[in-house]
Design a protein around this motif. Structure first.
Motif, PDB file in Angstrom:
ATOM      1  N   SER A 118       0.855  -1.128   0.058  1.00 51.38           N
ATOM      2  CA  SER A 118      -0.117  -0.074   0.061  1.00 51.38           C
ATOM      3  C   SER A 118       0.854   1.288   0.106  1.00 51.38           C
ATOM      4  O   SER A 118       2.096   1.189   0.136  1.00 51.38           O
ATOM      5  CB  SER A 118      -0.966   0.072   1.209  1.00 51.38           C
ATOM      6  OG  SER A 118      -0.190   0.092   2.414  1.00 51.38           O
ATOM      7  N   GLN A 120       0.576   5.525   1.077  1.00 47.82           N
ATOM      8  CA  GLN A 120       0.085   6.859   2.137  1.00 47.82           C
ATOM      9  C   GLN A 120       0.412   8.100   1.721  1.00 47.82           C
ATOM     10  O   GLN A 120       1.916   8.093   1.481  1.00 47.82           O
ATOM     11  CB  GLN A 120       0.638   6.605   3.510  1.00 47.82           C
ATOM     12  CG  GLN A 120      -0.045   5.255   4.201  1.00 47.82           C
ATOM     13  CD  GLN A 120       0.884   3.924   3.715  1.00 47.82           C
ATOM     14  OE1 GLN A 120       2.151   4.177   3.685  1.00 47.82           O
ATOM     15  NE2 GLN A 120       0.214   2.980   3.644  1.00 47.82           N
ATOM     16  N   PHE A 121      -0.350   8.793   1.512  1.00 49.16           N
ATOM     17  CA  PHE A 121      -0.206  10.434   1.035  1.00 49.16           C
ATOM     18  C   PHE A 121       0.707  10.627  -0.143  1.00 49.16           C
ATOM     19  O   PHE A 121       1.636  11.512  -0.145  1.00 49.16           O
ATOM     20  CB  PHE A 121       0.600  11.124   2.288  1.00 49.16           C
ATOM     21  CG  PHE A 121      -0.337  10.668   3.783  1.00 49.16           C
ATOM     22  CD1 PHE A 121      -1.268  11.617   4.150  1.00 49.16           C
ATOM     23  CD2 PHE A 121       0.415   9.920   4.666  1.00 49.16           C
ATOM     24  CE1 PHE A 121      -1.975  11.443   5.232  1.00 49.16           C
ATOM     25  CE2 PHE A 121      -0.356   9.762   5.920  1.00 49.16           C
ATOM     26  CZ  PHE A 121      -1.311  10.555   6.119  1.00 49.16           C
ATOM     27  N   ASN A 157      -4.274   6.924   0.068  1.00 48.99           N
ATOM     28  CA  ASN A 157      -3.875   5.560   0.539  1.00 48.99           C
ATOM     29  C   ASN A 157      -4.194   4.475  -0.305  1.00 48.99           C
ATOM     30  O   ASN A 157      -5.195   3.464   0.130  1.00 48.99           O
ATOM     31  CB  ASN A 157      -4.577   5.302   2.161  1.00 48.99           C
ATOM     32  CG  ASN A 157      -6.251   5.502   1.866  1.00 48.99           C
ATOM     33  OD1 ASN A 157      -6.738   5.810   0.862  1.00 48.99           O
ATOM     34  ND2 ASN A 157      -6.585   5.104   2.929  1.00 48.99           N
ATOM     35  N   TYR A 206       8.579   0.148   6.016  1.00 47.22           N
ATOM     36  CA  TYR A 206       7.873   1.542   5.738  1.00 47.22           C
ATOM     37  C   TYR A 206       8.717   2.403   4.979  1.00 47.22           C
ATOM     38  O   TYR A 206       9.508   2.834   5.832  1.00 47.22           O
ATOM     39  CB  TYR A 206       7.258   2.004   6.786  1.00 47.22           C
ATOM     40  CG  TYR A 206       6.357   3.162   6.788  1.00 47.22           C
ATOM     41  CD1 TYR A 206       4.929   2.847   6.071  1.00 47.22           C
ATOM     42  CD2 TYR A 206       6.511   4.463   6.962  1.00 47.22           C
ATOM     43  CE1 TYR A 206       4.014   3.846   6.062  1.00 47.22           C
ATOM     44  CE2 TYR A 206       6.020   5.576   6.837  1.00 47.22           C
ATOM     45  CZ  TYR A 206       4.407   5.290   6.265  1.00 47.22           C
ATOM     46  OH  TYR A 206       3.628   6.144   6.323  1.00 47.22           O
TER      47      TYR A 206
END
Length: 594
Positions: A118, A120-121, A157, A206
């Motif tokens: 995935s 994010q932002f 997202n 991450y």
């Protein structure tokens, strides 16, 4: 130190690559862009890094892919400006070919897997986002381009969770770099990150993205799962899988034994059939062969069949039951609470409400026209009554009363015909809404079931790891107790502990896999039952809707009368005459009546 223009360097690298590498072990080489690059473009510096060139100059004013790769490589040493060449490029006793496709002596090749889960932002726009994964290194290691699908308008997202990208054979991990880049659907660059293959560790990461100038971006990031392990040639793949997963290997051997047992049983049956046919002509007593002769030998039977249950087996079953988690399919009521289904119901409710509002507006408009006509007739009657003699007033009142009833009936029929046409439209709309809702419910059920099966697979892997941890802990405790005993018995007991641990692990994991298989079959049966229930529910709901619409159709005359009576009562209370043009706007009471 010698300076080479990029064309001369490529010529040396193409004609004598091994000699060029040997030259760079003793001398310094500087490569610079050719003069015809008037647009300040750059060449790929990886070509000359593979040959051991120490200084590879680039046009820093162009932040293209070669420049991004250069900035990412020199991020490894905290931008100090120097990187140590790999050992095989510095050793005088071993040559190196930068175009090799075989494994280098003394270097362990790697296999790298990257799974993009995935983001994010990533962007503040409602655009599709996709991710590219590239590998740079030796020519045999360089692979471009793995790419995910584009997210459907979700850049805040997005979730991909696709199959991992596999780089099967990375010959020189110390020279290879992994680039993960994010782009908008139109090709606009969002961010990237360059990682050394030799520093990749297995697990979830991450990753914060960088800009074209390799500056950290504030919010954009990716969640990825990576695996990096030693490369295993195809010839040794079966042997390595047997070492990694002995349960599967032992199960394969058991399957072969069962097949052999079945084959032996069929062979014996085929051999007994001619003797049985010959014996039948003699006597029934001596004709049929013994039943035991048709069975396979006891030694070839599956070893998992035991006449009694041992206490250790009961303990293993209790252990598996404690680890195994219960997974049940989602019910129809739970599926109806899904966000997409509730959103569709709200949309259908708004459409039906808007349709009824338009219908009420048409009824009110027709009622106004009818009231205007009734008012005009009433005024004409009043004028004729004022000009007529008194003796004829009784007969005129009777005539007016009959005409008034006819006008009321005419008004009633006009409104009723319009309401029946509107009711048919509403019925068609409700039937279409029911079909759409059931279709969406089936789609949601399939999507949820697919996600549940995928989640079940992950749960199964976690359960295997948890079981292995428990068995390893038990083995460690046994080894600790054995070390405290005499030295002469310690070695024998340690060997027995290891042998017992392997046997127990194989049997326990096999039982766990069987339990997981039964759980999955039960879940699949539950999924089929839910889909079947949804299919069977649609005709019942359609029949119920049809029955409700029929009842509403029968009550339409009463609704029209009640509507006219309420309007008449409202007009009288407001000081208007019964036949005046005083139709109120369609309010909540009229909507509830209709």
């Amino acid at each position: 130190m010698s300076s080479f223009v990029e064309t001369k360097g490529l010529e040396q690298l193409t004609n004598s690559p091994m000699e060029f590498v040997e030259y760079n072990k003793k001398q310094l080489s500087r490569i610079y862009p050719k003069g015809t690059r008037v647009d300040s473009s750059n060449y790929m510096p990886q070509l000359f890094w593979n040959a051991g060139c120490q200084l590879v100059a680039l046009n820093f004013q162009s932040l293209d892919l070669p420049m991004q790769l250069n900035l990412g490589i020199f991020e490894y040493n905290r931008r100090s400006g120097y990187l140590l060449k790999p050992e095989f490029m510095r050793r005088q006793d071993k040559p190196f070919d930068p175009f090799t496709e075989d494994i280098v002596d003394g270097i362990v090749a790697n296999t790298v897997k990257v799974k993009i889960i995935s983001g994010q932002f990533l962007s503040d726009k409602r655009v599709g986002i996709y991710v590219e994964v590239d590998m740079f290194g030796l020519p045999v290691d360089t692979k471009r381009k793995f790419r995910t699908r584009a997210s459907q308008g979700n850049s805040f997202n997005p979730v991909w969770d696709e199959e991992p990208f596999v780089f099967h054979k990375v010959v020189l991990p110390t020279l290879a770099s992994l680039r993960i880049a994010v782009f908008e659907e139109g090709g606009k660059f969002v961010g990237h990150r360059i990682l050394p293959v030799s520093a990749i560790r297995s697990g979830y990461h991450y990753i914060c993205l960088r800009s074209e100038s390799n500056q950290p971006l504030c919010l954009p990031a990716l969640l990825v799962y990576t695996e990096a392990y030693d490369y295993i040639p195809d010839d040794h793949q079966n042997y390595a899988e047997a070492l990694i997963n002995p349960i599967k290997h032992v199960s394969l051997l058991d399957q072969r034994a069962k097949q052999l047992a079945a084959l032996m049983g069929e062979s014996e049956e085929c051999a007994e059939k001619p003797r049985e046919s010959l014996g039948r002509s003699r006597s029934d007593a001596s004709s049929s062969p013994p039943e035991e002769a048709c069975r396979p030998p006891p030694a070839l039977l599956s070893p998992t069949r035991t006449p009694s249950v041992a206490p250790s087996q009961v303990q293993r079953d209790d252990l598996i039951a404690s680890i195994l988690s219960e997974v049940s399919p989602q019910s129809v009521e739970e599926l109806r609470q899904h966000k997409a289904f509730v959103k569709l119901l709200k949309k259908q409710y708004r459409e039906l409400k808007e349709l009824r509002r338009k219908h009420m507006k048409k009824i009110c408009s027709l009622n106004k026209k009818q009231n205007a006509q009734l008012s005009q007739v009433e005024r004409s009657r009043q004028r004729s009554r004022e000009g007529s003699p008194r003796g004829s007033l009784g007969s005129m009142d009777a005539v007016r009363q009959g005409q008034g009833q006819e006008l009321q009936e005419w008004q009633m029929q006009g409104l009723l015909q319009l309401r029946e046409a509107q009711h048919q439209l509403e019925r068609d709309c409700k039937q279409e809404h029911l079909h759409q809702a059931q279709q969406r419910l089936r789609e949601i059920a399939r999507d949820c079931q697919t996600a549940q099966l995928k989640k079940l697979k992950e749960i199964g892997e976690k359960e295997k790891k948890e079981l292995q941890k428990i068995l390893d802990r038990k083995r460690h405790n046994s080894i600790t107790e054995a070390k405290s005993r005499e030295k002469s018995k310690k070695d024998v007991e340690l060997t027995e502990i290891n042998r017992r641990h392997i046997t127990e692990s194989v049997n326990s994991i096999r039982r766990l896999e069987e339990a997981q298989k039964r759980r999955q079959e039960k879940l699949l049966a539950g999924h089929q039952a839910i889909l079947q229930l949804i299919e069977e529910e649609e005709p019942r709901l359609a029949a119920q809707l049809e029955h409700e619409c029929e009842l509403e159709s029968l009550s339409l005359p009463q609704e029209i009368r009640r509507y006219l009576q309420e309007e008449l009562d409202g007009s009288i209370s407001n000081g208007h005459p019964p036949g005046s043009n005083a139709c109120s706007s369609p309010g909540e009471e009229e909507l509830t009546v209709l």
